[in-house]
Design an enzyme around this catalytic site. Structure first.
Site, PDB file in Angstrom:
ATOM      1  CD  GLU A   1      -5.796  -9.822 -18.215  1.00  0.00           C
ATOM      2  OE1 GLU A   1      -6.305  -8.957 -17.488  1.00  0.00           O
ATOM      3  OE2 GLU A   1      -5.378  -9.600 -19.368  1.00  0.00           O
TER       4      GLU A   1
ATOM      5  CG  ASP B   1      -6.025 -29.344 -10.110  1.00  0.00           C
ATOM      6  OD1 ASP B   1      -6.931 -29.698  -9.335  1.00  0.00           O
ATOM      7  OD2 ASP B   1      -5.869 -28.167 -10.464  1.00  0.00           O
TER       8      ASP B   1
END
Length: 1004
Positions: free
Chosen positions: A647, A759
């Site tokens: 998270e 990425d």
């Protein structure tokens, strides 16, 4: 002599109207200063001149006395008759109201008075600090208003005794002196004043939100609000200052703040009442009294806490709402296991924990030389493992006991209230007798000789042999490899030679003694390095060397021949100027670093891996490149994102001597695997090596707590793609180029370090409050977690297809050139305000289209120079793509020359087959109309919802559509910016297609 006055009989004037003029008491919030309906007899008002107003006393049909003032001098012109009230004290009012009840005769019903009769009268007032008596002058009065009757009566009304009563209210103010007069001025009307009520308004006393507000007089004008502060009722206190405003109408408005009941009291019917017996309230607030927790009671009303029952207690840190608890009972099932002069104790938790979960254990050791009735403390030489007090687990090792001695061990269970109880603690007891002691530790050990394959050691006998030493055991192993393997050797004397060792290797040696009672502890470790090997070359070695050289020459010759014959690429091998980074076993390869001293414009022939995966423990890499932060310095406020394994939270980092710093915290979820933890710490170690204004800054890591956390600077505007979608069309081209320049600068920094991101996408670029863009996400995980469609799965792993260079997709080989390709896609995303690259095409369609030569068209309004830079980044030959240093220099030039951004790019060719549904071959129809309809075109671009809009606008053919511009599209009622861009982009494509009339179609 004054002209004759037309006067009506008093009986005709007032008898019928009397009932309507009877007194009405003041309404709620109104305070009367004068009410003539309550006065019996003459009102005592002053009239001027003498032949003007008349005071009339009559009785009504019920024989009740009625008093009025009448005037009816309608035959004479220029009337000026005054009727003045007595002095009226204002009683603190700043604005008063006059309610007048009167009747008035219709002038048309009186013959011969057309020029002299009036149907209005004037109302005046005069302020003074005292009663002026009869010495008032007309010029002193101020006019309030001219009053006309809503209804007037006629002669016919008199005949049937039906008079029409009028009621008028006028405001008077602002008033500042102690009192005032009202005066009625007649200018030629036939009227009668039946009653006058003078009053002011006030807001009544009331209780609101536990605050008492006293009566308040309204303000001086009709729009003023009078602020009144409330007082908290008994047994309450202010939460926020209670205030309300009294309006001009006598109503309370805008309540602000409130009071809350104090501790021990609760709100009931606008009052604070004491908590009943058996209930309590520990703090001021809106909450009601709560029932006392278990094992507690309240002895008096208004209790703020509940007292614990006998033998029950509440710890200092327990809240008042916690139940009272008691000390636990003794542990059960205490067992002992004696091993020479040490004993292992084990037990089970107490049957009664006392209502608490914070149970720990203390051990008491007593030595009993003669009998259990004569015991003494064990002394400081006794060792308790792990500790003697505050034990969390139910086991304990006690060592260094005397041999053949009686001992008594007491195990106490304690909790948070054990220290509050005066009663003796309950304990479990076990008595044991030690056996013969094992020998003590070998203290002195030294190296006698070290050869290439052997080491000779010498040591001293233990200080406390505790019997006859039977033998010594030597334990040895290669340094840092004890957990993998170790060896032992037995010796009967204090000297031994260990042979069979590796040359030039560092070994660790330990020695311990053994008696009939057992083995002692190993000595401290001693490191010894064996001698380095001498080079020897026998015939066999020379033969092998020659064969190796010949084989190498043959392989080199074959490679040269293959190169001359133009050997092509295969999916297994690539050019040697770049390192191949293949996915293996379904795992993503580690990030790759280039040497720090290579020239920026070239790729070195070999790339060095300088990242956390080269460490045996990622934690060591983290300590090398990151700063450890104490978990207590981090305050998490809210969760702002979530993934499969962790998270992302917003919080604040406490910095000694400075203000708290807003940070983003990335934390692993509970239940993570060791592999996830390694990847997590590896990403932190990578980030810790970077220091650039366009790279996300790592504040530190937390690895010693229960949860592993990465702490970075907080970027207020989130990811670049979402930020642009939220602010679609709100930035200038120069601002967008500035954002791209920041991303390019960050990638140039990474490229100069030799780092390949793999990425790069707008979703992995973060934006701060000053619109500075920073490259982030060095774990290759976000896109794969958030959007499964964004990754193309092969046998070797997952790749973000829409952002990845074709050679990286085909051969799973990444380089700085593949990052340049990704940067070109990021440029397209920024100019398209976060639109998805290749729209709704499937991944396979994207791969096929790119292989066929298709490139993304310029977004709506994209400058030609920027689209050309995108196309350069998307060159099929990666060697022809620009370096990041060149990309940044181009963007800098565009920022400093805004005029070069004015020319917008155009789409000159039709997209590949994957886009057939949004590109019509209009040239086949010659005119551009063909058999295609506007509805077909809208359906093909998924804008069919606007069929009716185009039909209502009169666009019945594609020829008319081709002449549309942005203003025409908005005029159809199409308000969504994204839909406008999509329609205009398709129109632009069709125009370009019509203009291309020579040669076959080709892909961009």
């Amino acid at each position: 002599m004054a002209p004759a006055r037309a006067r009506l009989s008093p009986a005709l004037w007032v008898v019928t109207a009397a009932a309507a003029a009877t007194c009405v008491s003041a309404g709620r919030g109104e305070v009367n200063l004068l009410d003539t309906s309550t006065i019996h007899g003459d009102w005592g008002w002053l009239t001027y001149p003498a032949h003007g107003w008349d005071s009339i006393n009559e009785v009504d049909e019920s024989f009740r006395p009625i008093h009025t003032y009448q005037v009816c001098n309608v035959m004479s012109p220029n009337q000026n008759n005054w009727l003045r009230t007595n002095w009226v004290p204002r009683d603190g009012a700043r604005r008063v109201y006059a309610e007048i009840k009167f009747t008035l005769r219709d002038c048309n019903s009186i013959p011969g008075v057309l020029g002299t009769c009036k149907e209005t009268f004037n109302l005046h007032y005069l302020e003074s600090d005292r009663d002026l008596g009869a010495s008032t002058q007309e010029s002193q009065f101020l006019k309030i208003d001219t009053i006309a009757a809503d209804e007037s009566f006629t002669g016919a009304d008199l005949g049937v005794r039906r008079l029409k009563l009028n009621t008028e209210v006028r405001g008077v103010g602002p008033l500042s002196k102690r009192g005032f007069y009202l005066a009625f001025q007649d200018i030629g009307a036939c009227l009668a004043i039946l009653s006058l009520r003078i009053y002011y308004k006030k807001c009544p006393a009331m209780v609101r939100n536990l605050a008492a507000f006293s009566e308040a007089v309204t303000g001086a004008d009709s729009s003023s609000l009078v602020e009144v502060r409330g007082q908290c009722v008994r047994h309450s206190e202010e939460r926020d200052t209670p205030k309300m405003y009294c309006s001009a109408e006598g109503e309370w408005l805008v309540p602000i703040g409130k009071c809350v009941c104090s501790a021990g009291y609760e709100e009931r019917r606008d009052a604070c009442m004491a908590c009943e017996l058996g209930f309590y309230k520990s703090a001021p607030g809106d909450q009601l009294c709560a029932r006392c927790p278990p094992h507690s009671h309240s002895a008096t009303p208004a209790a703020q806490t509940c007292r614990c029952d006998l033998s029950y207690y509440r710890a200092a840190l327990d809240p008042p709402s916690a139940a009272c608890t008691r000390p636990p009972s003794a542990p059960v099932n205490l067992i002992s296991s004696v091993n020479g002069t040490s004993v292992t104790l084990e037990w089970a938790p107490p049957l009664d924990p006392g209502g608490r979960s914070d149970i720990t254990y203390n051990a008491v050791c007593r030595r009993c030389p003669w009998a259990l009735s004569h015991c003494e403390a064990c002394g400081s030489g006794t060792r308790f493992v792990p500790q003697q007090t505050s034990l969390a687990q139910a086991s304990l090792l006690v060592a260094n006991l005397l041999a053949h001695m009686n001992y008594s061990f007491w195990i106490e269970a304690v909790n948070g209230v054990s220290n509050l109880s005066p009663e003796p603690r309950s304990a479990a007891v076990v008595n044991i007798t030690t056996n013969q002691a094992a020998p003590s530790q070998v203290v002195v050990i030294r190296q006698e000789r070290a050869g290439q394959t052997s080491v000779s050691l010498l040591w001293q006998e233990p200080e406390q042999p505790n019997g006859i030493i039977l033998e010594y055991e030597i334990k040895y192993y290669e340094k840092d490899k004890e957990m993998q393997s170790y060896s032992t050797l037995k010796a009967v004397t204090t000297r031994a030679t260990v042979s069979g060792l590796k040359p030039g290797t560092r070994y660790v040696f330990q020695v311990r003694a053994r008696t009939s009672a057992g083995c002692g502890r190993f000595s401290q470790a001693m490191e010894v390095e064996t001698g380095k090997p001498r080079p020897r070359y026998d015939t066999r070695t020379i033969v092998w060397i020659c064969l190796t050289l010949i084989t190498g020459l043959v392989v080199l010759l074959l490679l040269l021949i293959c190169k001359k014959r133009h050997c092509g690429y295969s999916k297994a091998f690539q050019d040697s100027d770049e390192e191949k980074m293949h996915y293996q076993n379904g795992q993503a390869p580690p990030p790759v670093f280039l040497p720090l001293n290579h020239p920026p414009g070239k790729f070195p022939e070999t790339q060095f891996s300088a990242e956390p995966h080269t460490y045996e423990e990622p934690g060591r890499a983290g300590r090398s490149f990151t700063r450890e932060i104490e978990a207590s310095r981090i305050h998490i406020e809210k969760i702002i994102g979530s993934g499969e394994s962790g998270e992302v939270c917003y919080g604040r980092l406490q910095v000694p001597g400075q203000r708290d710093v807003p940070v983003a915290i990335k934390a692993l979820k509970a239940g993570y695997t060791e592999r996830q933890r390694q990847d997590f710490l590896s990403e932190a170690a990578i980030m810790g090596q970077f220091d650039h204004p366009n790279i996300i800054r790592l504040e530190g890591v937390v690895t010693r707590g229960r949860l592993a956390m990465i702490v970075t600077e907080y970027m207020e505007n989130g990811s670049l793609d979402a930020f642009l979608r939220t602010h679609d069309g709100q930035f200038t081209i120069v601002q967008l180029v500035g954002m791209l320049r920041g991303v390019g600068a960050g990638m140039r920094y990474l490229s100069d370090l030799g780092y390949i991101h793999r990425d790069l996408a707008a979703r992995n670029v973060l934006v701060d409050g000053r619109l500075v863009c920073k490259v982030s996400d060095f774990g290759l995980s976000r896109a794969l977690e958030d959007d499964p469609e964004a990754a193309y799965t092969t046998a070797g792993g997952k790749i973000p297809i829409r952002w990845t260079a074709p050679e990286a997709i085909a051969f799973r080989t990444f380089s700085s050139a593949s990052d340049v390709w990704s940067f070109g896609v990021v440029m397209w995303e920024v100019l398209a305000y976060g639109e998805r690259p290749y729209w709704n095409m499937t991944n396979q369609d994207v791969i096929s289209s790119v292989e066929e030569g298709y490139r993304l068209p310029a977004p709506m309004g994209c400058p030609r120079a920027l689209h050309q830079l995108m196309l350069d980044c998307w060159h099929k030959d990666r060697a022809q793509r620009p370096r990041f240093a060149h990309v940044v220099s181009v963007l800098d030039a565009l920022v400093h020359s805004p005029e070069s951004l004015r020319a917008t790019a155009t789409v000159s060719r039709c997209p590949p087959p994957a886009f057939a549904r949004s590109c019509f071959d209009l040239r086949a129809g010659g005119s551009g109309n063909g058999d295609l309809t506007v509805g077909d075109w809208l359906d093909s671009i998924r804008m069919g919802r606007y069929r009716d809009h185009f039909a209502a606008g009169g666009y019945s053919s594609l020829g008319m559509v081709l002449r549309m511009n942005a203003q025409d599209v908005r005029a159809l009622g199409i308000t969504l910016m994204g839909h406008q861009k999509k329609i205009l982009g398709s129109i632009q494509t069709m125009r370009a297609q019509l203009s291309s009339t020579q040669g076959p179609r080709r892909h961009l």
